[in-house]
Design a protein around this motif. Sequence first.
Motif, mmCIF file in Angstrom:
data_model
loop_
_atom_site.group_PDB
_atom_site.id
_atom_site.type_symbol
_atom_site.label_atom_id
_atom_site.label_comp_id
_atom_site.label_asym_id
_atom_site.label_seq_id
_atom_site.Cartn_x
_atom_site.Cartn_y
_atom_site.Cartn_z
ATOM 1 N N VAL A 37 0.843 -1.467 -0.350
ATOM 2 C CA VAL A 37 0.006 -0.441 -0.302
ATOM 3 C C VAL A 37 1.052 1.214 0.527
ATOM 4 C CG1 VAL A 37 -1.622 1.146 1.007
ATOM 5 C CG2 VAL A 37 -1.873 -1.029 1.377
ATOM 6 N N PRO A 38 0.914 2.139 -1.143
ATOM 7 C CA PRO A 38 0.917 3.905 -0.904
ATOM 8 C C PRO A 38 0.831 4.226 0.249
ATOM 9 C CG PRO A 38 0.645 3.182 -3.080
ATOM 10 C CD PRO A 38 -0.051 1.976 -2.252
ATOM 11 N N PRO A 39 2.213 5.505 1.010
ATOM 12 C CA PRO A 39 2.269 5.781 1.874
ATOM 13 C C PRO A 39 0.461 6.502 2.256
ATOM 14 C CG PRO A 39 4.273 5.939 0.951
ATOM 15 C CD PRO A 39 3.513 4.928 0.379
ATOM 16 N N SER A 40 0.258 7.343 0.618
ATOM 17 C CA SER A 40 -0.249 8.013 0.723
ATOM 18 C C SER A 40 -2.248 7.443 0.851
ATOM 19 C CB SER A 40 -0.919 8.818 0.184
ATOM 20 O OG SER A 40 -0.776 7.837 -1.175
ATOM 21 N N GLU A 41 -1.592 6.016 0.841
ATOM 22 C CA GLU A 41 -3.529 5.094 0.431
ATOM 23 C C GLU A 41 -3.343 4.311 1.888
ATOM 24 O OE1 GLU A 41 -3.892 2.959 -2.484
ATOM 25 O OE2 GLU A 41 -3.177 4.590 -3.435
ATOM 26 N N LYS A 42 -5.177 3.902 2.558
ATOM 27 C CA LYS A 42 -5.178 3.477 3.529
ATOM 28 C C LYS A 42 -5.107 1.391 2.733
ATOM 29 C CE LYS A 42 -8.526 6.037 6.085
ATOM 30 N NZ LYS A 42 -10.184 6.319 6.405
ATOM 31 N N PHE A 43 -4.790 0.593 3.407
ATOM 32 C CA PHE A 43 -4.874 -0.823 2.916
ATOM 33 C C PHE A 43 -6.721 -0.989 2.956
ATOM 34 C CE2 PHE A 43 -1.990 -1.186 6.107
ATOM 35 C CZ PHE A 43 -1.146 -1.737 5.395
ATOM 36 N N GLY A 44 -7.169 -1.912 1.823
ATOM 37 C CA GLY A 44 -8.353 -1.790 1.236
ATOM 38 C C GLY A 44 -8.088 -3.471 1.627
ATOM 39 N N THR A 45 -9.445 -3.202 2.334
ATOM 40 C CA THR A 45 -9.664 -4.882 3.893
ATOM 41 C C THR A 45 -10.898 -5.185 2.429
ATOM 42 O OG1 THR A 45 -10.869 -3.881 4.833
ATOM 43 C CG2 THR A 45 -8.563 -3.908 5.116
ATOM 44 N N ALA A 46 -11.299 -6.444 3.081
ATOM 45 C CA ALA A 46 -12.728 -6.729 2.023
ATOM 46 C C ALA A 46 -13.425 -8.530 3.477
ATOM 47 C CB ALA A 46 -12.892 -7.430 1.222
ATOM 48 N N LEU A 47 -14.752 -8.821 3.484
ATOM 49 C CA LEU A 47 -14.408 -9.826 4.608
ATOM 50 C C LEU A 47 -15.160 -10.882 3.159
ATOM 51 C CD1 LEU A 47 -15.203 -11.443 6.777
ATOM 52 C CD2 LEU A 47 -17.730 -9.707 7.738
ATOM 53 N N ARG A 104 -10.790 -7.680 -7.823
ATOM 54 C CA ARG A 104 -10.498 -6.206 -7.711
ATOM 55 C C ARG A 104 -8.775 -5.650 -7.339
ATOM 56 N NH1 ARG A 104 -15.174 -3.504 -4.710
ATOM 57 N NH2 ARG A 104 -13.445 -1.144 -4.845
ATOM 58 N N LYS A 105 -8.641 -3.994 -7.583
ATOM 59 C CA LYS A 105 -6.968 -4.484 -7.419
ATOM 60 C C LYS A 105 -6.633 -3.170 -6.044
ATOM 61 C CE LYS A 105 -5.687 -6.316 -11.553
ATOM 62 N NZ LYS A 105 -7.299 -6.457 -12.055
ATOM 63 N N ASP A 106 -7.471 -2.745 -5.736
ATOM 64 C CA ASP A 106 -7.506 -2.167 -4.729
ATOM 65 C C ASP A 106 -7.607 -2.907 -2.794
ATOM 66 O OD1 ASP A 106 -10.329 -2.420 -4.716
ATOM 67 O OD2 ASP A 106 -11.308 -0.642 -3.778
ATOM 68 N N LEU A 107 -7.616 -4.661 -2.716
ATOM 69 C CA LEU A 107 -7.746 -4.560 -1.818
ATOM 70 C C LEU A 107 -5.716 -5.447 -1.999
ATOM 71 C CD1 LEU A 107 -9.561 -6.437 -0.481
ATOM 72 C CD2 LEU A 107 -10.503 -7.998 -2.257
ATOM 73 N N ASP A 108 -6.001 -5.181 -0.506
ATOM 74 C CA ASP A 108 -5.175 -5.762 -0.129
ATOM 75 C C ASP A 108 -5.223 -6.800 1.309
ATOM 76 O OD1 ASP A 108 -3.516 -3.601 -1.200
ATOM 77 O OD2 ASP A 108 -5.032 -2.608 0.297
ATOM 78 N N LEU A 109 -6.212 -6.545 1.939
ATOM 79 C CA LEU A 109 -5.978 -7.529 3.387
ATOM 80 C C LEU A 109 -7.674 -8.047 2.769
ATOM 81 C CD1 LEU A 109 -4.500 -5.734 5.843
ATOM 82 C CD2 LEU A 109 -3.832 -6.596 4.208
ATOM 83 N N VAL A 110 -7.651 -9.439 3.262
ATOM 84 C CA VAL A 110 -9.050 -10.414 3.275
ATOM 85 C C VAL A 110 -9.248 -11.099 4.630
ATOM 86 C CG1 VAL A 110 -9.632 -12.079 2.280
ATOM 87 C CG2 VAL A 110 -8.951 -10.577 1.484
#
Length: 418
Positions: A37-47, A104-110
Amino acid sequence: MKKIPYSQTRRSFLSKSATGATAASILPRHIFGAPHVPPSEKFGTALIGCGGRGPGTYSQLCKGLDVELVGACDVDTNKAKRFSLARSKGKAESYQDFRRLLERKDLDLVAIATPPHWHASISIAAAEAGMDVLCEKPMTRFVAEGRAVVNAFKRYGRIYQIGTFGRFNRSKDKASILKHKIMSSGLMKDCNAVRMKKGGLKVKQWSGTPGIGPQTIPDTLDWDLYCGPSPWKPYESRRTGGTHRGYWDYEGGGMCDMGQHHFDPEQWTYAKDHTSPVEITPFAPPSHPEVTGMWAWVELKYADGFKFVMESGEWGPSYERHPVRDVSLDDLSKDDQEKIKSMPDPEPLLSFGEAVKQRKQAGGHPEAAHRAACILHLANLAIRLGRKLKYDPDKEVFINDNEANRFLNPPMSAPWRI
């Protein structure tokens, strides 16, 4: 909010690549370094799996991290929509099929909180897509799935944490640290310790009910996708929503529901994160082929003689094969006791959040989670088969036992595989 910078930034990667413009257009951001995740972004998450344990599992995923919920997925669309509404005021997109979510390309953590028959397949798919995973316990439905998860997360370099956390407290407890040192030292050649867990396994509560007739499938539920890799069976409500635990198709009764909570910290304390029992002895009535049932106790013996015992306290006689006793420095010679005292403490266990930031293994990492789940799977198989089993923890097969080995890697319904 500032994030830990990349080890290799997206910009530097592209500047070194002759086809950088093309690569940027087709590759997800996860491959450009870690954390992703770039410094300017949050971690994108999903359940994935929004009922029951879902909200709690998602909260554990978010601890210590700056996150934004971008997706909610459940085979019952109502559950996904409710979670999205509760956690993002409906901004997070709802999905019924996890495969669409993982595109999704904005998803980091699941976070994964489906019934266990889906844990391995979804965890592996998430790792392949470049995501870190916190997965509800138990890790898997059968043994071979666990090894497949371990291999996948090693192959793709992703972070995994099982959704039970007792080992983190044990790793800070002086008495537990001492036992860990004793058992990890290799100095205990013939261990006669017996560790008992009595009760707390919800055996009767999560015993299944056979013979319930088919029911009408709710309009919002994709029943075929729910069954997924497990055998397809006609819908009836007890196969979902917590009571799924009573069916071998999806879980393994109270043993698997509560067992990883109890035995994961014990496994760390007694330094068994990289091995499994070699002999499993049950005392239980004949088992039903489709639903879980009652049992009295199971003894699991390791190669060094150490034994875990689980006693249900809900059926049958008490365990009396060996006296219950703990590991002690007094079990060693004076010279060996001094060696233990001079050993450094084990490395601190990293939480999921810290592991994501540092790109280091989490405390409840795949191998440890797999070995803890194996305790439960092996115990359940001894109960189901009604006899002692002998197991090779390195090859992860039963010794000269084709009947038992068929349960280690049962066929999965097409098109699903591990």
